[in-house]
Scaffold this motif. Sequence first.
Motif, short mmCIF file in Angstrom:
data_model
loop_
_atom_site.label_atom_id
_atom_site.label_comp_id
_atom_site.label_asym_id
_atom_site.label_seq_id
_atom_site.Cartn_x
_atom_site.Cartn_y
_atom_site.Cartn_z
N ILE A 11 0.84 -1.20 0.00
CA ILE A 11 0.00 0.00 0.00
C ILE A 11 0.87 1.24 0.00
CG2 ILE A 11 -1.64 1.33 1.39
CD1 ILE A 11 -2.89 -1.34 2.23
N LEU A 12 1.95 1.23 0.81
CA LEU A 12 2.84 2.39 0.89
C LEU A 12 3.95 2.36 -0.16
CD1 LEU A 12 3.31 2.92 4.72
CD2 LEU A 12 1.83 4.15 3.16
N ASN A 13 4.00 1.32 -0.96
CA ASN A 13 5.02 1.16 -2.02
C ASN A 13 6.44 1.19 -1.46
OD1 ASN A 13 2.99 1.06 -3.99
ND2 ASN A 13 2.98 3.29 -4.17
N ALA A 15 9.63 -1.39 0.52
CA ALA A 15 10.10 -2.76 0.74
C ALA A 15 9.91 -3.13 2.20
CB ALA A 15 11.58 -2.87 0.36
N PRO A 16 9.78 -4.41 2.52
CA PRO A 16 9.67 -4.82 3.92
C PRO A 16 10.88 -4.45 4.76
CG PRO A 16 8.90 -6.58 2.51
CD PRO A 16 9.49 -5.53 1.62
N SER A 17 12.01 -4.20 4.13
CA SER A 17 13.21 -3.81 4.87
C SER A 17 13.36 -2.29 4.95
CB SER A 17 14.44 -4.42 4.19
OG SER A 17 14.54 -3.92 2.86
N ALA A 18 12.32 -1.54 4.66
CA ALA A 18 12.39 -0.08 4.65
C ALA A 18 12.58 0.47 6.05
CB ALA A 18 11.12 0.50 4.04
N THR A 19 13.30 1.57 6.12
CA THR A 19 13.51 2.23 7.41
C THR A 19 12.29 3.07 7.77
OG1 THR A 19 14.51 4.18 6.41
CG2 THR A 19 15.99 2.36 6.99
N ALA A 20 12.28 3.55 9.01
CA ALA A 20 11.16 4.40 9.46
C ALA A 20 11.10 5.69 8.66
CB ALA A 20 11.31 4.70 10.95
N ARG A 21 12.26 6.21 8.28
CA ARG A 21 12.30 7.44 7.49
C ARG A 21 11.71 7.22 6.09
NH1 ARG A 21 17.52 11.26 7.46
NH2 ARG A 21 16.35 13.16 7.12
#
Length: 147
Positions: A11-13, A15-21
Amino acid sequence: MSTNQPDYYAILNVAPSATAREITHAYRSLLRTHHPDTRKKADDGGTSQAADLQELHAIMQAYVVLSDPAKRSAYDRSRRTGSSSSGSSGSSASTGKPVKVRIHKKPAPAADSQMDQPPIVFGPVQWEPPPRTTPGFPSPKVRRRYI
């Protein structure tokens, strides 16, 4: 992954390894493009408004889950195990303590209680000069007219 639980990363486009930023940046950019106050309105008679609001709510829900580290870890665990959303992420969303709410209703004023109220003051305030017998600081008298 179960069919009941939406894929918040898709939904947010991100990756599952994305940081909080990265999650915050994706959320804010999607919010700018999908929020009804920041985009041009389509002239379709309001038929796309419900779908747009649904998509906006999905974006906001995805950000709520992915921005909180505890909710995100519970969501990731439930994605790996394939359990339903009501099991782990539902319980992490309701970790708060229930609050008892009391509503105090005032009784309607009776017609007799209105007679006990002081009269309404109206008109300009009239000032009288102090009496000549008082030396020092004068104390003005104020006259008011009552109903």
